[in-house]
Design a protein around this motif. Structure first.
Motif, mmCIF file in Angstrom:
data_model
loop_
_atom_site.group_PDB
_atom_site.id
_atom_site.type_symbol
_atom_site.label_atom_id
_atom_site.label_comp_id
_atom_site.label_asym_id
_atom_site.label_seq_id
_atom_site.Cartn_x
_atom_site.Cartn_y
_atom_site.Cartn_z
ATOM 1 N N ASP A 174 -15.065 -0.232 -6.130
ATOM 2 C CA ASP A 174 -14.237 -1.152 -5.344
ATOM 3 C C ASP A 174 -13.036 -1.535 -6.203
ATOM 4 O O ASP A 174 -13.005 -2.613 -6.797
ATOM 5 C CB ASP A 174 -15.061 -2.386 -4.955
ATOM 6 N N PRO A 175 -12.031 -0.659 -6.267
ATOM 7 C CA PRO A 175 -10.933 -0.875 -7.211
ATOM 8 C C PRO A 175 -9.931 -1.913 -6.725
ATOM 9 O O PRO A 175 -9.871 -2.224 -5.533
ATOM 10 C CB PRO A 175 -10.271 0.507 -7.274
ATOM 11 N N PRO A 176 -9.130 -2.438 -7.640
ATOM 12 C CA PRO A 176 -8.026 -3.311 -7.251
ATOM 13 C C PRO A 176 -6.926 -2.469 -6.612
ATOM 14 O O PRO A 176 -6.960 -1.234 -6.682
ATOM 15 C CB PRO A 176 -7.557 -3.907 -8.580
ATOM 16 N N PRO A 177 -5.936 -3.097 -5.982
ATOM 17 C CA PRO A 177 -4.825 -2.323 -5.416
ATOM 18 C C PRO A 177 -4.085 -1.574 -6.518
ATOM 19 O O PRO A 177 -3.752 -2.143 -7.550
ATOM 20 C CB PRO A 177 -3.926 -3.396 -4.784
ATOM 21 N N PHE A 178 -3.843 -0.296 -6.290
ATOM 22 C CA PHE A 178 -3.098 0.497 -7.253
ATOM 23 C C PHE A 178 -1.604 0.552 -6.919
ATOM 24 O O PHE A 178 -0.814 1.017 -7.732
ATOM 25 C CB PHE A 178 -3.650 1.928 -7.308
ATOM 26 N N ALA A 179 -1.236 0.118 -5.726
ATOM 27 C CA ALA A 179 0.181 0.163 -5.306
ATOM 28 C C ALA A 179 0.709 -1.255 -5.165
ATOM 29 O O ALA A 179 0.171 -2.054 -4.403
ATOM 30 C CB ALA A 179 0.337 0.913 -3.996
ATOM 31 N N SER A 180 1.755 -1.569 -5.908
ATOM 32 C CA SER A 180 2.371 -2.894 -5.812
ATOM 33 C C SER A 180 3.661 -2.864 -4.989
ATOM 34 O O SER A 180 4.224 -3.910 -4.680
ATOM 35 C CB SER A 180 2.669 -3.435 -7.219
ATOM 36 N N SER A 181 4.127 -1.668 -4.629
ATOM 37 C CA SER A 181 5.355 -1.528 -3.839
ATOM 38 C C SER A 181 5.352 -0.153 -3.182
ATOM 39 O O SER A 181 4.518 0.704 -3.488
ATOM 40 C CB SER A 181 6.588 -1.670 -4.742
ATOM 41 N N LYS A 182 6.300 0.078 -2.269
ATOM 42 C CA LYS A 182 6.398 1.376 -1.602
ATOM 43 C C LYS A 182 6.657 2.494 -2.608
ATOM 44 O O LYS A 182 6.205 3.622 -2.432
ATOM 45 C CB LYS A 182 7.516 1.345 -0.563
ATOM 46 N N GLU A 183 7.372 2.166 -3.670
ATOM 47 C CA GLU A 183 7.728 3.169 -4.666
ATOM 48 C C GLU A 183 6.503 3.689 -5.422
ATOM 49 O O GLU A 183 6.536 4.787 -5.987
ATOM 50 C CB GLU A 183 8.745 2.597 -5.660
ATOM 51 N N THR A 184 5.432 2.906 -5.461
ATOM 52 C CA THR A 184 4.254 3.308 -6.238
ATOM 53 C C THR A 184 3.131 3.858 -5.362
ATOM 54 O O THR A 184 2.039 4.123 -5.871
ATOM 55 C CB THR A 184 3.726 2.121 -7.061
ATOM 56 N N VAL A 185 3.374 4.022 -4.056
ATOM 57 C CA VAL A 185 2.323 4.488 -3.149
ATOM 58 C C VAL A 185 1.824 5.880 -3.531
ATOM 59 O O VAL A 185 0.617 6.136 -3.582
ATOM 60 C CB VAL A 185 2.806 4.464 -1.688
ATOM 61 N N LYS A 186 2.749 6.802 -3.803
ATOM 62 C CA LYS A 186 2.347 8.163 -4.142
ATOM 63 C C LYS A 186 1.481 8.178 -5.401
ATOM 64 O O LYS A 186 0.444 8.863 -5.450
ATOM 65 C CB LYS A 186 3.587 9.045 -4.341
ATOM 66 N N GLN A 187 1.891 7.435 -6.403
ATOM 67 C CA GLN A 187 1.114 7.349 -7.638
ATOM 68 C C GLN A 187 -0.261 6.730 -7.365
ATOM 69 O O GLN A 187 -1.277 7.167 -7.932
ATOM 70 C CB GLN A 187 1.878 6.508 -8.661
ATOM 71 N N ALA A 188 -0.285 5.714 -6.505
ATOM 72 C CA ALA A 188 -1.549 5.051 -6.188
ATOM 73 C C ALA A 188 -2.504 5.995 -5.465
ATOM 74 O O ALA A 188 -3.703 6.023 -5.760
ATOM 75 C CB ALA A 188 -1.293 3.812 -5.332
ATOM 76 N N ILE A 189 -1.992 6.785 -4.533
ATOM 77 C CA ILE A 189 -2.837 7.745 -3.818
ATOM 78 C C ILE A 189 -3.473 8.715 -4.803
ATOM 79 O O ILE A 189 -4.658 9.047 -4.711
ATOM 80 C CB ILE A 189 -2.021 8.492 -2.744
ATOM 81 N N GLY A 190 -2.680 9.164 -5.773
ATOM 82 C CA GLY A 190 -3.213 10.048 -6.806
ATOM 83 C C GLY A 190 -4.320 9.391 -7.597
ATOM 84 O O GLY A 190 -5.334 10.022 -7.922
ATOM 85 N N ALA A 191 -4.146 8.095 -7.913
ATOM 86 C CA ALA A 191 -5.161 7.365 -8.675
ATOM 87 C C ALA A 191 -6.445 7.210 -7.861
ATOM 88 O O ALA A 191 -7.555 7.367 -8.393
ATOM 89 C CB ALA A 191 -4.625 6.000 -9.086
ATOM 90 N N TYR A 192 -6.312 6.910 -6.562
ATOM 91 C CA TYR A 192 -7.499 6.790 -5.712
ATOM 92 C C TYR A 192 -8.231 8.125 -5.617
ATOM 93 O O TYR A 192 -9.458 8.185 -5.682
ATOM 94 C CB TYR A 192 -7.111 6.306 -4.317
ATOM 95 N N GLN A 193 -7.473 9.206 -5.455
ATOM 96 C CA GLN A 193 -8.091 10.524 -5.369
ATOM 97 C C GLN A 193 -8.832 10.875 -6.661
ATOM 98 O O GLN A 193 -9.953 11.403 -6.629
ATOM 99 C CB GLN A 193 -7.029 11.576 -5.057
ATOM 100 N N LYS A 194 -8.208 10.559 -7.784
ATOM 101 C CA LYS A 194 -8.848 10.822 -9.081
ATOM 102 C C LYS A 194 -10.122 9.999 -9.226
ATOM 103 O O LYS A 194 -11.160 10.511 -9.694
ATOM 104 C CB LYS A 194 -7.869 10.500 -10.208
ATOM 105 N N LEU A 195 -10.056 8.736 -8.817
ATOM 106 C CA LEU A 195 -11.229 7.865 -8.914
ATOM 107 C C LEU A 195 -12.379 8.407 -8.088
ATOM 108 O O LEU A 195 -13.515 8.515 -8.567
ATOM 109 C CB LEU A 195 -10.860 6.454 -8.456
ATOM 110 N N ILE A 196 -12.097 8.743 -6.834
ATOM 111 C CA ILE A 196 -13.164 9.208 -5.938
ATOM 112 C C ILE A 196 -13.756 10.530 -6.444
ATOM 113 O O ILE A 196 -14.974 10.717 -6.474
ATOM 114 C CB ILE A 196 -12.612 9.370 -4.509
ATOM 115 N N ALA A 197 -12.875 11.438 -6.871
ATOM 116 C CA ALA A 197 -13.354 12.739 -7.351
ATOM 117 C C ALA A 197 -14.209 12.591 -8.600
ATOM 118 O O ALA A 197 -15.272 13.224 -8.723
ATOM 119 C CB ALA A 197 -12.164 13.657 -7.619
#
Length: 202
Positions: A174-197
């Motif tokens: 149950d991670p904290p939000p990885f995206a603090s703005s629209k500019e960081t959404v792509k990076q956050a998606i990558g972090a979520y994918q890495k976490l789940i994998a």
């Protein structure tokens, strides 16, 4: 005790928060209504009714005893939106060694312990949160030897466990939000994918 948090200056300007606090206090037996700022600065928060809690506030969730540091805890102090998920963990944890990632104050860990998980590891980067997780474990009368806390970066810990070929029956992430703005959404998606994998491999 009730805790409010307004999601930015827009809602703060729109909602009559003092009036809402008085109304809620009229519906429930409250002694304190606390407005928690989104800022991490404690002096940005304030009481709307009564006095700030001098100690953690205790309550029951699905029969489990929990305490919340309303003043210094993250957001409103506890994540009530996960109540049903914690209950579900308690239903499926029996005989399953459990790894609780981003464990915070151990809500999921205690639920797993009550559900007869033989071992629970709580991982978080914040030592005070882990101390609270240990306290909640003991508060609910769970066996001390069955719970361990690890103060570490979750991604580093997962990589270490993968190298050790360690396997868990139940992994909670149950991670904290990885995206603090629209500019960081792509990076956050990558972090979520890495976490789940990564979590799926341990």
């Amino acid at each position: 005790t009730a805790v409010f948090q307004l999601d930015g200056p827009g809602p703060a300007g729109f909602w009559q928060i003092e009036g809402i606090a008085r109304w809620v206090a009229g519906q429930l037996p409250l002694t304190t209504v606390y407005l928690k700022s989104q800022s991490r600065e404690i002096n940005q928060s304030r009481t709307l009714l009564g006095h700030p809690p001098a100690a953690p506030v205790s309550f029951l969730e699905n029969g489990l005893q929990i305490t919340v540091d309303v003043v210094r805890g993250q957001k409103t102090g506890f994540f009530l939106d996960q109540r049903e998920n914690r209950w579900h963990v308690g239903q499926v944890a029996a005989n399953r060694p459990t790894l609780n990632l981003f464990g915070y104050t151990g809500g999921f860990s205690v639920a797993a312990g009550r559900g007869q998980a033989p071992q629970v590891i709580t991982v978080d980067s914040a030592t005070p949160a882990l101390e609270a997780a240990d306290y909640h474990w003991r508060l609910n009368g769970l066996p001390p030897e069955a719970h361990h806390t690890v103060a570490a970066d979750v991604f580093d810990y997962l990589n270490q466990q993968a190298r050790l070929n360690r396997q868990w029956e139940l992994v909670i992430a149950d991670p904290p939000p990885f995206a603090s703005s629209k500019e960081t959404v792509k990076q956050a998606i990558g972090a979520y994918q890495k976490l789940i994998a990564t979590a799926a491999t341990v």
